[in-house]
Design a protein around this motif. Sequence first.
Motif, mmCIF file in Angstrom:
data_model
loop_
_atom_site.group_PDB
_atom_site.id
_atom_site.type_symbol
_atom_site.label_atom_id
_atom_site.label_comp_id
_atom_site.label_asym_id
_atom_site.label_seq_id
_atom_site.Cartn_x
_atom_site.Cartn_y
_atom_site.Cartn_z
ATOM 1 N N ALA A 20 -8.088 2.291 2.519
ATOM 2 C CA ALA A 20 -7.232 3.439 2.834
ATOM 3 C C ALA A 20 -6.049 3.015 3.717
ATOM 4 N N PRO A 21 -4.961 3.822 3.696
ATOM 5 C CA PRO A 21 -3.764 3.493 4.483
ATOM 6 C C PRO A 21 -4.027 3.356 5.983
ATOM 7 N N ALA A 22 -5.070 4.033 6.481
ATOM 8 C CA ALA A 22 -5.327 3.987 7.933
ATOM 9 C C ALA A 22 -5.466 2.542 8.413
ATOM 10 N N ARG B 56 6.393 2.553 4.227
ATOM 11 C CA ARG B 56 6.564 3.988 3.985
ATOM 12 C C ARG B 56 6.363 4.713 5.298
ATOM 13 N N GLY C 11 6.207 7.915 6.045
ATOM 14 C CA GLY C 11 5.332 9.096 6.086
ATOM 15 C C GLY C 11 6.053 10.407 5.824
ATOM 16 N N ARG D 202 -4.051 -0.092 7.175
ATOM 17 C CA ARG D 202 -2.729 -0.752 7.197
ATOM 18 C C ARG D 202 -1.879 -0.232 8.363
ATOM 19 N N ARG D 203 -2.044 1.046 8.690
ATOM 20 C CA ARG D 203 -1.325 1.557 9.868
ATOM 21 C C ARG D 203 -1.837 0.869 11.134
ATOM 22 N N ARG E 2 1.037 9.468 8.333
ATOM 23 C CA ARG E 2 0.880 9.218 6.893
ATOM 24 C C ARG E 2 1.577 7.918 6.480
ATOM 25 N N ASP F 224 2.479 3.991 5.684
ATOM 26 C CA ASP F 224 1.685 2.992 4.961
ATOM 27 C C ASP F 224 2.556 1.759 4.704
ATOM 28 N N ARG G 290 3.063 -0.893 1.604
ATOM 29 C CA ARG G 290 2.665 -1.168 0.218
ATOM 30 C C ARG G 290 2.934 -2.639 -0.058
#
Length: 367
Positions: free
Chosen positions: A128-130, A223, A225, A132-133, A255, A257, A259
Amino acid sequence: MDSPTLSRLHIHHVRNLQQVDLEGLRRVNVFYGRNGSGKTSILEAIHLLGMARSFRGSIKSLISHGSTQTTVFGEILPGKLPLGIRRELTGEVKLKIGGEPVRTVAAMAEQLPLQVINADSFDLLTGAPAARRQYLDWGVFHVEHRFFDQWQRFQRGIKQRNMLLRRGKLPAEELAVWTRDVASCGEAITSYRKAYFKLLEPRFLAIMEKLSPSLTGLELRFRQGWDKQISYELALENSEPSDREQGYTHVGPQRADIRVLIDGHVAADTLSRGQQKLVVCGLKLAQGQLLSEKGRGMCTYLVDDLPSELDEQHSTLICQQLADMKAQVFITCVHRRDLAGVWPEAEEEEFAMFHVEHGGVSTAESR
Ligand SMILES: Nc1ncnc2c1ncn2[C@@H]1O[C@H](COP(=O)(O)OP(=O)(O)OP(=O)(O)O)[C@@H](O)[C@H]1O
Ligand SMILES: [Mg+2]
């Protein structure tokens, strides 16, 4: 700044390690031993010291069965600054730096920046993006001292705003206050993230060129968010009707991220498992390099089960990169000679070898 280096470590009640005292730690510390002997637990203990949590499972699962608490103490060079953490089964945490209590894990992380490379590492790409954040924010936190304050304010603001949104009848002015606050720190943390990301990408690509020259066409995209053509304040204004309807804030840095693309395709859907792990190693090594270029010293790498998913050639290239960066490394393997083929030979005096057996650790002759 000199890189922080762990020189001593005392571990109490971490999984099967009841009491382990490690002295004479060097730049490269190899822990070898059979399955279930306690190698990963040593890396977890170091992670606990720097991050106040494990990198696998809950904190409860890390405390030795039958104990009510776990303690890890480490001495960091230069200056021999001692760090200590005690975590109770009840959830209570005590952190100390130089014998003085500190309130935030951030203070510990600042003293001992850590990166983990293990068999689950490809999660960073496929999960999930979390994650990567968290990865991105680790880097921003360590190079931009203004980030953490804004980040904390943003978390508080978004929580308050969501609480208000969940309440049926909304006092419009109260919501506007929180919206303005969230917009202002959201913009700030995004600009720090963008600046960091801009420095990160070229370093990542240069490292990937060394780790896997055949993987061409890699690209990172950030990204933020929300629609990058408009301000965050306007994006919040636009999303207010749906925010009100669903009771939470839809747009913003929460939100964001990263990529990872290869030839324009999503890397997580395209690359093999081994290639995914290489890309994640590239991402993590790039952060270490950037940290040290920014004068913050090199971070410490906890490397567990390196050969999983990787062939010998790629394991060797990762070790070469860690050696070139002069990072302090804690690395596990099953047999004492497992690293002989993959770590650069010139590094011999930098090695400390430890044999792990049934939760006990003994110093072994260098390889
Ligand atoms: N809370 C706990 N209390 C006591 N022992 C535990 C606890 N959690 C796990 N263990 C045991 O601790 C031992 C060490 O686990 P660890 O994962 O560190 O082994 P390892 O040396 O990394 O093994 P492998 O080579 O299989 O990765 C295991 O035998 C495990 O069953
Ligand atoms: Mg293990």
